[in-house]
Design a protein around this motif. Sequence first.
Motif, mmCIF file in Angstrom:
data_model
loop_
_atom_site.group_PDB
_atom_site.id
_atom_site.type_symbol
_atom_site.label_atom_id
_atom_site.label_comp_id
_atom_site.label_asym_id
_atom_site.label_seq_id
_atom_site.Cartn_x
_atom_site.Cartn_y
_atom_site.Cartn_z
ATOM 1 N N ASP A 400 0.834 -1.201 0.000
ATOM 2 C CA ASP A 400 0.000 0.000 0.000
ATOM 3 C C ASP A 400 0.875 1.259 0.000
ATOM 4 N N LYS A 404 1.381 4.164 -3.010
ATOM 5 C CA LYS A 404 1.136 5.564 -2.662
ATOM 6 C C LYS A 404 2.347 6.424 -3.012
ATOM 7 N N GLU A 424 -5.666 2.050 8.880
ATOM 8 C CA GLU A 424 -6.647 1.572 7.905
ATOM 9 C C GLU A 424 -6.602 0.056 7.790
ATOM 10 N N LYS A 465 -6.302 -8.717 -1.200
ATOM 11 C CA LYS A 465 -6.262 -7.752 -2.296
ATOM 12 C C LYS A 465 -7.592 -7.737 -3.058
ATOM 13 N N ARG A 468 -9.847 -5.661 -1.069
ATOM 14 C CA ARG A 468 -9.523 -4.241 -1.263
ATOM 15 C C ARG A 468 -10.129 -3.727 -2.573
ATOM 16 N N THR A 469 -10.027 -4.530 -3.636
ATOM 17 C CA THR A 469 -10.591 -4.129 -4.928
ATOM 18 C C THR A 469 -12.099 -3.951 -4.828
ATOM 19 N N SER A 471 -13.834 -3.257 -2.160
ATOM 20 C CA SER A 471 -14.110 -2.072 -1.340
ATOM 21 C C SER A 471 -13.915 -0.791 -2.141
ATOM 22 N N GLU A 472 -12.841 -0.750 -2.942
ATOM 23 C CA GLU A 472 -12.589 0.434 -3.763
ATOM 24 C C GLU A 472 -13.665 0.614 -4.822
ATOM 25 N N GLN A 473 -14.103 -0.489 -5.424
ATOM 26 C CA GLN A 473 -15.157 -0.409 -6.429
ATOM 27 C C GLN A 473 -16.477 0.051 -5.808
ATOM 28 N N ALA A 475 -16.771 1.897 -3.104
ATOM 29 C CA ALA A 475 -16.625 3.314 -2.750
ATOM 30 C C ALA A 475 -16.771 4.193 -3.988
ATOM 31 N N ALA A 476 -16.186 3.732 -5.119
ATOM 32 C CA ALA A 476 -16.289 4.507 -6.357
ATOM 33 C C ALA A 476 -17.725 4.581 -6.844
#
Length: 496
Positions: A400, A404, A424, A465, A468-469, A471-473, A475-476
């Motif tokens: 991560d 970044k 996080e 991972k 995480r993907t 969760s990101e999707q 959120a988007a």
Amino acid sequence: MDVKTYSLDDKHYDDVLESYDKSTFYPADILAECPKFRILVIGQTGAGKTTICSKVFDVSEGAGTSKTPRNLGISHYSRGTQMHQVWNEITFPGQNEDIILHDSGGFEAGNEAGFEEIQKFIESKLYASKLPDQLHCIWYCIPLGGPRPIQTSEERFFQEVDVGDIPVIAVFTHFDDVENKYEFTLMKKHQRERPGAGIPADLSQTAHALAVRDYDETYLPQLKKVIRGGPHKNIEIRRVAIPPDGDPAGEQGINDLIETTFNMLDKEGSLRRLWISAQQQSAHLKRDESIEIAIEYVMRVNVSNSLPFVPFLGGGMFAASFNDILCRLILQWGLIDTSGVLKKNSTRRRLFEACLKLSKGGRIATKVGLAVNIAGPFTTHLITAALLKAAAGLILIFEDLFWKQREQQGLKLTIQAVEQATSEFAKGKIREAAAAHIDGTVVSGSAYRIERCRDILTTAIRVAKDERTRSEQAAAALKKRGTEKVSSASSSRRTN
């Protein structure tokens, strides 16, 4: 006799962390013999040496510093080969501490003095007795699309220069220029033959196929013919596109170059791990090697824990094992840490705590860290699970931070950045996913099997991972719905 045990529940964290903080940071010895990877980059002016190095090592163009008074650096703005330029050690303090570059300068045909100087340099490195002084790899950059597929300078190098066992990669660069040339030609032809019609959807694919045909039928055979007549034993040929940042075509070629370099290095030596640390483009190479490092320690722990009544994994010893893995991973990921944030006790404490809280109940395992290993083999699977969770946590947190830093163009590590990453991770579903997989798959029989432990850790990281993907999707998607609602409301207000 009273025996103090550590369950690693929240109430015992202070004891464990106090023992952990008393240990001092020490660098892993795997790379102590050779702290920097040394590479020579050869090629004519405009061959793309600067851009390739900046992408692979994540350094700014022209940012290199030299041990000599002259700040030459890797730069395609220099003209011609200055006789002694190749001897200069170009490093990148504050950007990449694991690499030494040597630049041939503009290695043009007819530059006899420059050619002889490069020969002398390679010979000196070939017979250097110490690994840090040796040349570990050579990249020879050859631009595609020139008037001659192979220049005289390239022919002389591959036919006359003896590099011994030093790995050499001939890198055909500017493949994207050849694609662009064909795409432009096809577009003009289409406009002439069908004026006013739309651009064909497969035009780019056709241009790519034509560029590949040129490479396969013209450039590659000619270079192979030259190589067959020379002394080179350990050589590979690759092509690389150098398009704008973020273009998938360019990333694929760069990643292929990185993996080819890795595969050509001695499997038994430490250079592979040094290369993984030096390159700052391929996260999956760093991740895979981190898994191997962690598994080494897990197996050592299991052997030590195989006999009952042998003191081994109390709070302090568990912390020491964690610290060993941490030190090794710090070197492998090569994060920009000029202030030594990762070496601070407070930072390591946060990492330790975040990894100890992998499972949902706020504990690594039930009664895992016994100050005296009374049960012996019967607790091995619990200890194995604990260390696998700790390793998974470190690898996921480091990856991560790695991304970044790349996304923010080499942002240096700060205490705040590490605090955010560990917080996080400790509170998120990513750690829960990793812990759930490890808890559900580590049993007594699997704890001693290296392949099984490797598979468990690899899958746990992949599961995390994937989480995480998702969760990101999610959120988007939520952000998009919110934007659409705001846009709709704003439109309604404008209408009214």
